[in-house]
Write a protein that holds these residues in place. Structure first.
Motif, PDB file in Angstrom:
ATOM      1  N   UNK A   1      41.443  52.568  43.389  1.00  0.00           N
ATOM      2  CA  UNK A   1      41.912  51.940  42.157  1.00  0.00           C
ATOM      3  C   UNK A   1      40.757  51.576  41.135  1.00  0.00           C
ATOM      4  N   UNK A   2      40.909  51.361  39.863  1.00  0.00           N
ATOM      5  CA  UNK A   2      39.979  50.607  39.036  1.00  0.00           C
ATOM      6  C   UNK A   2      39.814  49.388  39.421  1.00  0.00           C
ATOM      7  N   UNK A   3      38.633  48.686  39.753  1.00  0.00           N
ATOM      8  CA  UNK A   3      38.683  47.441  39.899  1.00  0.00           C
ATOM      9  C   UNK A   3      38.904  46.640  38.506  1.00  0.00           C
ATOM     10  N   UNK A   4      38.717  47.140  37.393  1.00  0.00           N
ATOM     11  CA  UNK A   4      38.976  46.564  36.351  1.00  0.00           C
ATOM     12  C   UNK A   4      40.411  46.385  35.890  1.00  0.00           C
ATOM     13  N   UNK A   5      41.241  47.104  36.488  1.00  0.00           N
ATOM     14  CA  UNK A   5      42.672  47.145  36.227  1.00  0.00           C
ATOM     15  C   UNK A   5      43.494  45.646  36.473  1.00  0.00           C
ATOM     16  N   UNK A   6      44.433  45.319  36.073  1.00  0.00           N
ATOM     17  CA  UNK A   6      45.139  44.238  36.247  1.00  0.00           C
ATOM     18  C   UNK A   6      45.392  44.226  37.735  1.00  0.00           C
ATOM     19  N   UNK A   7      45.491  43.318  38.398  1.00  0.00           N
ATOM     20  CA  UNK A   7      45.628  43.175  39.954  1.00  0.00           C
ATOM     21  C   UNK A   7      46.570  42.095  39.952  1.00  0.00           C
ATOM     22  N   UNK A   8      47.801  42.177  40.482  1.00  0.00           N
ATOM     23  CA  UNK A   8      48.701  41.274  40.903  1.00  0.00           C
ATOM     24  C   UNK A   8      48.740  40.741  42.349  1.00  0.00           C
ATOM     25  N   UNK A   9      48.362  39.423  42.711  1.00  0.00           N
ATOM     26  CA  UNK A   9      48.332  38.991  44.064  1.00  0.00           C
ATOM     27  C   UNK A   9      49.839  38.908  44.483  1.00  0.00           C
ATOM     28  N   UNK A  10      50.124  39.503  45.613  1.00  0.00           N
ATOM     29  CA  UNK A  10      51.626  39.386  46.145  1.00  0.00           C
ATOM     30  C   UNK A  10      51.787  38.020  47.025  1.00  0.00           C
ATOM     31  N   UNK A  11      52.814  37.466  47.119  1.00  0.00           N
ATOM     32  CA  UNK A  11      52.928  36.209  47.896  1.00  0.00           C
ATOM     33  C   UNK A  11      52.677  36.520  49.559  1.00  0.00           C
ATOM     34  N   UNK A  12      52.382  35.585  50.198  1.00  0.00           N
ATOM     35  CA  UNK A  12      52.232  35.870  51.461  1.00  0.00           C
ATOM     36  C   UNK A  12      53.781  36.346  52.157  1.00  0.00           C
ATOM     37  N   UNK A  13      53.763  37.138  53.308  1.00  0.00           N
ATOM     38  CA  UNK A  13      55.065  37.575  53.791  1.00  0.00           C
ATOM     39  C   UNK A  13      55.621  36.273  54.360  1.00  0.00           C
TER      40      UNK A  13
END
Length: 253
Positions: free
Chosen positions: A38-50
């Motif tokens: 994936x492109x590191x400049x893309x918008x990345x969303x952190x997901x909550x810990x399980x």
């Protein structure tokens, strides 16, 4: 019954034929990437810990017994914690081997894991509508793009559903799993394709059971416009293409 012969043979074990084949792995060809870049400049969303806190039904017997294909959904959104849990349950990585194979929450032939998870997000708290992809190594989402008239596009993709027409667009999210067949072909050659279909069944069942455990419902989708969804997701339709889909949403009372 001759018209069925080829497809029935596909369902059978071809081990005797396979064991005489020198696979690309045995030839020493490099293993394909285990996940899509994936492109590191893309918008990345952190997901909550399980967290098991999202689970309202912990009894596995009850989840198996009560599971049904759900085509009627409430207007309630999924929480980001719930989506995180569903993604972990269907493609989450639990450990990695010394040679770089990923061990996940779903079984897979030879740990080849040919699938990528794309999400058509309609109603998930904290996320704008649009198309996302799950990054299992990082346990994050990458935002791909907005999709104009997403509900109409989903209608077009899912064609004429025989039981409840146009139900998919009323879900909170539509999971769309692609396969990159060469990840398995490299190791299993002509045996890869049957294994891929078996493996995606494991993924789908985990989604059914975990959806049930959070008071949501899932419905697998086998009727869809192959070219349209591949084109929307910018997949080439050969080296990577959508193989299965599922709608998920909170159950309607």
């Amino acid at each position: 019954m001759a018209k069925y012969e080829q497809q029935r043979n596909f369902l059978k074990s071809n081990f005797l034929e396979f064991k005489h084949i020198k696979t690309d792995k045995l030839k020493g060809l490099p293993q394909p990437p285990i996940v899509k870049s994936f492109n590191s400049t893309s918008l990345i969303i952190d997901l909550p810990m399980i967290s098991r806190d999202v689970v309202s039904k912990e009894n596995i017997y009850e989840c198996i017994n009560d599971r049904r294909s759900t085509r009627f959904y409430s207007d309630e959104s999924l929480s980001l914690d719930e989506l995180s849990y569903l993604l972990w349950a269907t493609q989450g990585i639990t450990s990695m081997t010394k040679n770089g194979c990923t061990l996940r929450t779903v079984p897979c032939s030879g740990a080849t894991h040919t699938f990528e998870t794309y999400l058509f997000i309609m109603r998930v708290e904290g996320l704008q509508q649009g198309i996302y992809r799950y990054l299992p190594v990082e346990h994050k989402l990458v935002f791909m793009f907005e999709l104009d008239k997403i509900d109409q596009k989903i209608d077009a993709i899912t064609l004429d559903q025989p039981f409840v027409p146009n139900f998919v667009k009323k879900a909170s999210v539509m999971f769309a799993w692609s396969t990159t067949p060469y990840r398995s072909e490299w190791k299993y050659d002509i045996s890869a394709h049957k294994k891929i279909l078996i493996d995606v069944g494991h993924v789908s069942q985990n989604l059914y059971l975990t959806s049930e455990s959070i008071g949501a419902g899932a419905c697998a989708i086998g009727i869809y416009d192959q070219k349209l969804i591949d084109d929307i997701l910018e997949l080439d339709g050969d080296e990577e293409f959508i193989i299965f889909m599922s709608a998920v949403g909170k159950k309607r009372e």
